[in-house]
Design an enzyme around this catalytic site. Structure first.
Site, short mmCIF file in Angstrom:
data_model
loop_
_atom_site.label_atom_id
_atom_site.label_comp_id
_atom_site.label_asym_id
_atom_site.label_seq_id
_atom_site.Cartn_x
_atom_site.Cartn_y
_atom_site.Cartn_z
N LEU A 1 0.73 -1.24 -0.05
CA LEU A 1 0.05 0.01 0.03
C LEU A 1 0.83 1.36 0.14
O LEU A 1 1.54 1.36 0.91
CB LEU A 1 -0.80 0.03 1.21
CG LEU A 1 -1.91 1.19 1.34
CD1 LEU A 1 -2.75 1.22 0.26
CD2 LEU A 1 -2.59 0.92 2.67
N ASP A 2 0.52 2.04 -0.98
CA ASP A 2 1.39 3.43 -0.92
C ASP A 2 2.87 3.35 -1.11
O ASP A 2 3.53 4.29 -0.66
CB ASP A 2 1.00 4.31 -0.01
CG ASP A 2 -0.38 4.64 -0.03
OD1 ASP A 2 -1.18 4.81 -0.97
OD2 ASP A 2 -1.04 4.85 1.11
N GLU A 3 3.51 2.32 -1.59
CA GLU A 3 4.76 1.88 -1.55
C GLU A 3 5.26 1.68 -3.10
O GLU A 3 6.26 1.22 -3.06
CB GLU A 3 5.40 0.96 -0.64
CG GLU A 3 5.01 1.39 0.77
CD GLU A 3 5.53 0.53 1.74
OE1 GLU A 3 6.42 -0.33 1.39
OE2 GLU A 3 5.41 0.77 2.86
#
Length: 294
Positions: free
Chosen positions: A225-227
């Site tokens: 997530l979000d990486e």
């Protein structure tokens, strides 16, 4: 004359640029713009070339004829017609600043894309989307129906032939399976406070810590997530005299700009995945020009 873009990824070695230039010259193509990058850490080579086909070579002919050169240098390559607009789906929840910005840029030709659908888990922007003659799909998502909802989203992707999905502040976490299937074809936008300020109201958290820079990050979506690999980022300065509400307003402006720039880079084939990072080449001359001003 047709204008094409050639994108190449391969192991770094001597003679790559010479081989590409010689092939294009033999095919009657004039190079109008070129960018390249040699990553000494990974041993990978990346190149993007814009060409004018001055003697009538077609896209299919160039693809077929380049195969031998590509094989000799272990290249992954593709020729793209620069006049062909990429089919894009935009997904949004209840924050509409990125959606409205993208619709405006699309309408004036600043983002030369074909928006084939807008998907939302709410009805807030149905009228705005329909008024632009774009199909709108409300696909509500709950804990109970999430697999079915994602299956319906993927149906829309397949039915429209979408090549890119843009999460324009779509506030649902995509499953690992969808991230895997759509790898390299989903772009997200979020504030750049992560991982420092997680959870609800990150702007208030940032205000309470007295930050002096706020910003936004646009990246490819992965199961982490979000990486995912970052495509574009930007910041804006804030001061002690501004409120949390000011932070939110300034943050929204940065989010809209960063997302538009990331999409622009992707649709012009300027972004190359390089492990957990990206290689993003500069825009070709004229690629930011709008068809009309309003």
């Amino acid at each position: 004359m047709s204008k094409f873009a050639l994108t190449v990824t391969c192991p770094s070695t001597r003679g790559i640029v010479a081989a590409i230039a010689a092939f294009l010259a033999e095919q009657g193509c004039n190079i109008t713009d070129s960018s390249q990058f040699d990553d000494f850490e990974t041993g990978n080579f990346f190149m993007r070339v814009s060409v004018m086909s001055e003697q009538g070579a077609t896209l299919e002919e160039l693809r077929e004829r380049f195969a031998e050169t590509a094989k000799s240098l272990s290249m992954d390559y593709e020729f793209h017609d620069e006049a062909e607009k990429m089919k894009v789906i935009i997904m949004v929840s209840r924050f509409g600043h990125c959606l409205n910005d993208l619709l405006y840029r699309w309408r004036i030709g600043a983002l030369p894309i074909d928006i084939v659908a807008v998907i939302s888990n709410h009805m807030d922007y149905q009228k705005v989307v329909v008024n632009h003659d774009i199909p709108f799909h409300c696909i509500r998502v709950t804990k109970e129906n999430k697999p079915q909802a994602e299956a319906r989203i993927m149906e829309v992707v397949e039915e429209t032939g979408a090549e890119l999905v843009v999460l324009a502040r779509y506030m649902q976490i995509l499953s690992d399976e969808m991230c895997r299937v759509m790898s390299g074809r989903i772009i997200n936008i979020h504030h750049s406070f992560l991982p420092s300020f997680k959870g609800a109201n990150p702007y208030k958290q940032a205000f309470e810590r007295g930050v002096k820079l706020i910003g936004a990050t646009s990246h490819y979506v992965t199961a982490d997530l979000d990486e995912g690999p970052i495509i574009e980022q930007d910041t804006v300065r804030v001061t002690h005299a501004q409120s949390p509400e000011d932070y939110v307003s300034l943050g929204r402006d940065v989010e809209a700009q960063v997302l538009a720039r990331a999409i622009h880079a992707h649709i012009h084939r300027r972004v190359f995945l390089n492990g957990n990072k990206t290689v993003v080449f500069p825009a070709s001359p004229g690629s930011y020009a709008s068809e009309r001003m309003g």
